[in-house]
Design an enzyme around this catalytic site. Structure first.
Site, PDB file in Angstrom:
ATOM      1  N   HIS A  71     -13.198  -8.288   0.484  1.00 38.08           N
ATOM      2  CA  HIS A  71     -12.595  -7.396  -0.510  1.00 38.08           C
ATOM      3  C   HIS A  71     -11.855  -8.239  -1.524  1.00 38.08           C
ATOM      4  CE1 HIS A  71     -10.021  -7.895   3.034  1.00 38.08           C
ATOM      5  NE2 HIS A  71      -8.978  -7.899   2.202  1.00 38.08           N
ATOM      6  N   HIS A 118      -8.863  -8.298  -3.985  1.00 37.31           N
ATOM      7  CA  HIS A 118      -7.610  -7.630  -4.350  1.00 37.31           C
ATOM      8  C   HIS A 118      -7.500  -7.678  -5.866  1.00 37.31           C
ATOM      9  CE1 HIS A 118      -5.509  -7.781  -0.315  1.00 37.31           C
ATOM     10  NE2 HIS A 118      -6.417  -8.714  -0.116  1.00 37.31           N
TER      11      HIS A 118
HETATM   12  P1  AMP Z   1      -6.349  -8.972   3.601  1.00 35.30           P
HETATM   13  O1  AMP Z   1      -5.031  -9.307   4.240  1.00 35.30           O
HETATM   14  O2  AMP Z   1      -6.729  -9.832   2.437  1.00 35.30           O
HETATM   15  O3  AMP Z   1      -7.465  -8.868   4.631  1.00 35.30           O
HETATM   16  O4  AMP Z   1      -6.148  -7.523   2.965  1.00 35.30           O
HETATM   17  C1  AMP Z   1      -6.252  -6.347   3.696  1.00 35.30           C
HETATM   18  C2  AMP Z   1      -5.580  -5.275   2.891  1.00 35.30           C
HETATM   19  O5  AMP Z   1      -6.002  -4.023   3.372  1.00 35.30           O
HETATM   20  C3  AMP Z   1      -4.045  -5.295   2.977  1.00 35.30           C
HETATM   21  O6  AMP Z   1      -3.502  -5.472   1.670  1.00 35.30           O
HETATM   22  C4  AMP Z   1      -3.709  -3.924   3.568  1.00 35.30           C
HETATM   23  O7  AMP Z   1      -2.535  -3.360   3.019  1.00 35.30           O
HETATM   24  C5  AMP Z   1      -4.944  -3.116   3.214  1.00 35.30           C
HETATM   25  N1  AMP Z   1      -5.226  -1.966   4.055  1.00 35.30           N
HETATM   26  C6  AMP Z   1      -5.207  -1.926   5.403  1.00 35.30           C
HETATM   27  N2  AMP Z   1      -5.576  -0.705   5.847  1.00 35.30           N
HETATM   28  C7  AMP Z   1      -5.830   0.034   4.740  1.00 35.30           C
HETATM   29  C8  AMP Z   1      -6.254   1.389   4.520  1.00 35.30           C
HETATM   30  N3  AMP Z   1      -6.503   2.234   5.546  1.00 35.30           N
HETATM   31  N4  AMP Z   1      -6.422   1.807   3.247  1.00 35.30           N
HETATM   32  C9  AMP Z   1      -6.170   0.977   2.210  1.00 35.30           C
HETATM   33  N5  AMP Z   1      -5.793  -0.304   2.348  1.00 35.30           N
HETATM   34  C10 AMP Z   1      -5.615  -0.768   3.595  1.00 35.30           C
END
Ligand code: AMP
Ligand code: ZN
Length: 116
Positions: A102, A104
């Site tokens: 993903h 950001h």
């Molecule tokens: P990473 O740490 O780069 O893997 O980013 C994962 C992101 O997913 C974090 O910024 C979380 O806040 C976000 N996240 C986790 N669960 C959800 C969810 N159900 N809906 C939207 N974002 C989420």
């Protein structure tokens, strides 16, 4: 391919709700549940790819579409000209917590460099 235990595959499949802000044939984007900026959107390929390390040479279009989505969402959100940040974390040292790649997209404030 869908990983049955993958949170973002479940969001893509609409099994878990999310505030979706962008959809295309190969990617979707939704608001981060724990935003780190006034706008914090996650842009994901519909197809499951766990980390950057699992990318294949044939994934160039899928990855390129994530950046085209970032371009369009930044314009929609109104900070394209001011500037914004896009980040993709890979594995533990970078803090990746969801193992479905993903991008950001963060905008609406100023960012510092280097990141923490
Ligand atoms: P990473 O740490 O780069 O893997 O980013 C994962 C992101 O997913 C974090 O910024 C979380 O806040 C976000 N996240 C986790 N669960 C959800 C969810 N159900 N809906 C939207 N974002 C989420
Ligand atoms: Zn997945």
């Amino acid at each position: 391919m869908t990983a049955s235990d993958c949170l973002f595959c479940k969001i893509v499949a609409e099994e878990i709700p999310a505030e979706i802000v962008y959809e295309s044939a190969d990617a979707i984007a939704f608001r981060d549940i724990n935003p780190q900026a006034p706008t914090h959107v996650l842009i994901v390929p519909r197809r499951h790819i766990a980390t950057i390390n699992e990318l294949e040479n044939s994934d160039t279009d899928a990855v390129g579409q994530l950046f085209l989505a970032a371009r369009d969402i930044a314009r929609q959100e109104g900070f394209a000209d001011d500037g914004y940040r896009v980040t993709m974390n890979c594995n533990g040292a970078a803090g990746q917590t969801v193992f479905h790649i993903h991008l950001h997209l963060l905008g609406g404030r100023n960012f510092t460099w280097p990141p923490g």
